[in-house]
Design a protein around this motif. Structure first.
Motif, PDB file in Angstrom:
ATOM      1  N   VAL A   1       0.697  -1.080  -0.053  1.00 34.22           N
ATOM      2  CA  VAL A   1       0.087  -0.160  -0.057  1.00 34.22           C
ATOM      3  C   VAL A   1       0.985   1.266   0.124  1.00 34.22           C
ATOM      4  O   VAL A   1       1.637   1.330   0.783  1.00 34.22           O
ATOM      5  N   ALA A   2       0.675   2.050  -0.989  1.00 32.49           N
ATOM      6  CA  ALA A   2       1.397   3.262  -0.868  1.00 32.49           C
ATOM      7  C   ALA A   2       0.361   4.407  -0.379  1.00 32.49           C
ATOM      8  O   ALA A   2      -0.641   4.756  -0.757  1.00 32.49           O
ATOM      9  N   ALA A   3       0.659   5.066   0.989  1.00 30.95           N
ATOM     10  CA  ALA A   3       0.038   6.222   1.386  1.00 30.95           C
ATOM     11  C   ALA A   3       0.704   7.664   0.876  1.00 30.95           C
ATOM     12  O   ALA A   3       1.805   7.868   1.483  1.00 30.95           O
ATOM     13  N   VAL A   4      -0.062   8.112  -0.104  1.00 29.35           N
ATOM     14  CA  VAL A   4       0.864   9.426  -0.748  1.00 29.35           C
ATOM     15  C   VAL A   4       0.041  10.580  -0.170  1.00 29.35           C
ATOM     16  O   VAL A   4      -1.105  10.819  -0.312  1.00 29.35           O
ATOM     17  N   ASP A   5       0.999  11.484   0.549  1.00 30.16           N
ATOM     18  CA  ASP A   5       0.651  13.017   0.866  1.00 30.16           C
ATOM     19  C   ASP A   5       1.683  13.758   0.145  1.00 30.16           C
ATOM     20  O   ASP A   5       2.853  13.503   0.193  1.00 30.16           O
ATOM     21  N   GLY A   6       1.298  14.845  -0.815  1.00 30.48           N
ATOM     22  CA  GLY A   6       2.095  15.548  -1.386  1.00 30.48           C
ATOM     23  C   GLY A   6       2.139  15.031  -2.629  1.00 30.48           C
ATOM     24  O   GLY A   6       1.797  14.271  -3.421  1.00 30.48           O
ATOM     25  N   TRP A   7       3.380  15.735  -3.151  1.00 32.14           N
ATOM     26  CA  TRP A   7       3.988  15.432  -4.313  1.00 32.14           C
ATOM     27  C   TRP A   7       4.463  14.107  -4.454  1.00 32.14           C
ATOM     28  O   TRP A   7       5.330  13.481  -3.697  1.00 32.14           O
ATOM     29  N   ALA A   8       4.085  13.204  -5.645  1.00 32.81           N
ATOM     30  CA  ALA A   8       4.735  11.918  -6.106  1.00 32.81           C
ATOM     31  C   ALA A   8       5.029  12.499  -7.447  1.00 32.81           C
ATOM     32  O   ALA A   8       4.252  12.116  -8.434  1.00 32.81           O
ATOM     33  N   LEU A   9       6.371  12.762  -7.619  1.00 31.59           N
ATOM     34  CA  LEU A   9       6.650  13.363  -9.040  1.00 31.59           C
ATOM     35  C   LEU A   9       7.847  12.137  -9.522  1.00 31.59           C
ATOM     36  O   LEU A   9       8.565  11.534  -8.826  1.00 31.59           O
ATOM     37  N   GLY A  10       7.627  11.820 -10.952  1.00 31.62           N
ATOM     38  CA  GLY A  10       8.707  11.248 -11.390  1.00 31.62           C
ATOM     39  C   GLY A  10       8.904   9.771 -10.865  1.00 31.62           C
ATOM     40  O   GLY A  10       7.899   9.161 -10.924  1.00 31.62           O
ATOM     41  N   GLY A  11      10.245   9.677 -10.593  1.00 32.58           N
ATOM     42  CA  GLY A  11      10.349   8.267  -9.960  1.00 32.58           C
ATOM     43  C   GLY A  11       9.622   8.162  -8.798  1.00 32.58           C
ATOM     44  O   GLY A  11       9.286   6.929  -8.281  1.00 32.58           O
ATOM     45  N   GLY A  12       9.176   8.995  -7.849  1.00 31.69           N
ATOM     46  CA  GLY A  12       8.336   8.936  -6.871  1.00 31.69           C
ATOM     47  C   GLY A  12       7.077   8.465  -7.147  1.00 31.69           C
ATOM     48  O   GLY A  12       6.374   7.517  -6.331  1.00 31.69           O
ATOM     49  N   ALA A  13       6.603   8.975  -8.208  1.00 32.64           N
ATOM     50  CA  ALA A  13       4.947   8.528  -8.791  1.00 32.64           C
ATOM     51  C   ALA A  13       5.144   7.034  -9.169  1.00 32.64           C
ATOM     52  O   ALA A  13       4.413   6.082  -8.776  1.00 32.64           O
ATOM     53  N   GLU A  14       6.217   6.766  -9.918  1.00 33.72           N
ATOM     54  CA  GLU A  14       6.445   5.274 -10.532  1.00 33.72           C
ATOM     55  C   GLU A  14       6.640   4.356  -9.139  1.00 33.72           C
ATOM     56  O   GLU A  14       6.256   3.282  -9.188  1.00 33.72           O
ATOM     57  N   LEU A  15       7.253   4.845  -8.189  1.00 29.49           N
ATOM     58  CA  LEU A  15       7.329   4.045  -6.843  1.00 29.49           C
ATOM     59  C   LEU A  15       5.927   3.575  -6.287  1.00 29.49           C
ATOM     60  O   LEU A  15       5.589   2.646  -6.124  1.00 29.49           O
TER      61      LEU A  15
ATOM     62  N   CYS B   1       2.952  -0.101  -6.121  1.00 25.27           N
ATOM     63  CA  CYS B   1       2.301  -0.822  -5.107  1.00 25.27           C
ATOM     64  C   CYS B   1       1.090  -1.235  -5.583  1.00 25.27           C
ATOM     65  O   CYS B   1       0.452  -0.855  -6.862  1.00 25.27           O
ATOM     66  N   ASP B   2       0.567  -2.158  -4.949  1.00 29.23           N
ATOM     67  CA  ASP B   2      -0.700  -2.612  -5.126  1.00 29.23           C
ATOM     68  C   ASP B   2      -2.088  -1.742  -5.141  1.00 29.23           C
ATOM     69  O   ASP B   2      -2.953  -1.747  -6.147  1.00 29.23           O
ATOM     70  N   ILE B   3      -1.962  -0.889  -4.076  1.00 28.28           N
ATOM     71  CA  ILE B   3      -3.120  -0.016  -3.723  1.00 28.28           C
ATOM     72  C   ILE B   3      -2.431   1.478  -3.426  1.00 28.28           C
ATOM     73  O   ILE B   3      -1.618   1.264  -2.555  1.00 28.28           O
ATOM     74  N   ARG B   4      -3.144   2.583  -3.844  1.00 26.60           N
ATOM     75  CA  ARG B   4      -2.680   3.866  -3.133  1.00 26.60           C
ATOM     76  C   ARG B   4      -4.103   4.407  -2.601  1.00 26.60           C
ATOM     77  O   ARG B   4      -5.173   4.339  -3.287  1.00 26.60           O
ATOM     78  N   ILE B   5      -3.524   5.218  -1.551  1.00 23.60           N
ATOM     79  CA  ILE B   5      -4.437   5.956  -0.847  1.00 23.60           C
ATOM     80  C   ILE B   5      -3.859   7.234  -0.856  1.00 23.60           C
ATOM     81  O   ILE B   5      -2.735   7.361  -0.720  1.00 23.60           O
ATOM     82  N   ALA B   6      -4.716   8.348  -0.781  1.00 27.99           N
ATOM     83  CA  ALA B   6      -4.096   9.936  -0.968  1.00 27.99           C
ATOM     84  C   ALA B   6      -4.729  10.743  -0.139  1.00 27.99           C
ATOM     85  O   ALA B   6      -5.832  10.671   0.418  1.00 27.99           O
ATOM     86  N   THR B   7      -4.011  11.780   0.275  1.00 25.51           N
ATOM     87  CA  THR B   7      -4.646  13.058   0.795  1.00 25.51           C
ATOM     88  C   THR B   7      -5.005  14.034  -0.182  1.00 25.51           C
ATOM     89  O   THR B   7      -4.636  13.931  -1.301  1.00 25.51           O
TER      90      THR B   7
END
Length: 251
Positions: free
Chosen positions: A102-116, A120-126
């Protein structure tokens, strides 16, 4: 790393629990940009999860998930580094873990960060989460999974808008296109990530493993990404664009 792991991590904060592992990207001075040290430490985490399987939650500290790859390092990479798939091999390893991620995403997910996060199987975000792929502006492709994982996650049209048109997917757009499962307040992000893992833990670990194995289909990637990137990494245009980017950051 807690839970009995003695080695001190330089770029990660890792909480190894009995039923899950929580990894926080921890390079606040660089907006959690992925550098060689972080890649190596994430490989260490993957190795331990492979040896001691349990669900993995991945997040970023300081109100940002990951501000891309470290451009200073990326500028110096050439054909051989591209063919080695430094980032893509890690993300593929993460993607192929036999446990849910699970990727718990807060703020920027850019370039390789987005690809990271895509690995993951599932993403949740702020509400402040933003996914973007600025690589063509730096003279390269998004060569660690975006050119095929993003297409699988949101469809070809949206993937082209992001990868060719430079569009950013904010949290609402990411939810609308199915990239994230839900949007939660930042103060509830980790609580909801843990609740998701709790639901997974109530299922059969073997059934989840087999389900994930069946869902994940084979394809020509990441080899195609690496070959394309190998050509671009040798271009003068790539070096010039990254130099200009680094010089702008100094101002």
């Amino acid at each position: 790393m807690s839970g009995g792991e003695a080695r001190e991590m330089r770029t990660l904060s890792v909480d190894w629990r009995a039923d899950r592992v929580v990894v926080e990207l921890d390079r606040p001075e660089a907006r959690n940009a992925l550098n060689g040290a972080m890649i190596a430490e994430l490989h260490e985490v993957c190795a331990r999860v492979e040896a001691e399987p349990r669900p993995l939650v991945l997040t970023g500290g300081g109100g940002v998930f990951a501000g891309g790859a470290d451009i200073a390092e990326l500028r110096e990479r050439g054909r051989e580094e591209a063919l080695a798939g430094i980032n893509s091999r890690l993300f593929e390893r993460l993607h192929r873990l036999r446990v849910p991620t699970v990727a718990a995403v807060d703020g920027w997910a850019l370039g390789g960060g987005a690809e990271l996060s895509y690995a993951c199987d599932i993403r949740i975000a702020t509400p402040s989460a933003v996914f973007a792929q600025p690589e063509p502006g730096l003279g390269i492709i998004a060569g660690a999974g975006a050119c095929w994982r993003l297409r699988e996650l949101v469809g070809l049209s949206v993937a082209k808008q992001v990868l060719l048109g430079g569009y950013r997917l904010d949290a609402e757009a990411a939810l609308r296109h199915g990239l994230v499962a839900e949007i939660v307040p930042p103060e509830e992000l980790m609580e909801r990530a843990h609740a998701l893992v709790d639901r997974m833990a109530a299922s059969s670990a073997l059934a989840l493993r087999m389900t994930k194995m069946v869902l994940d289909a084979e394809g020509p990637h990441p080899l195609a990404d690496d070959l394309t990137q190998a050509v671009l990494f040798e271009s003068a245009d790539k070096h010039d664009r990254m130099t200009r980017f680094l010089e702008r950051k100094k101002r």
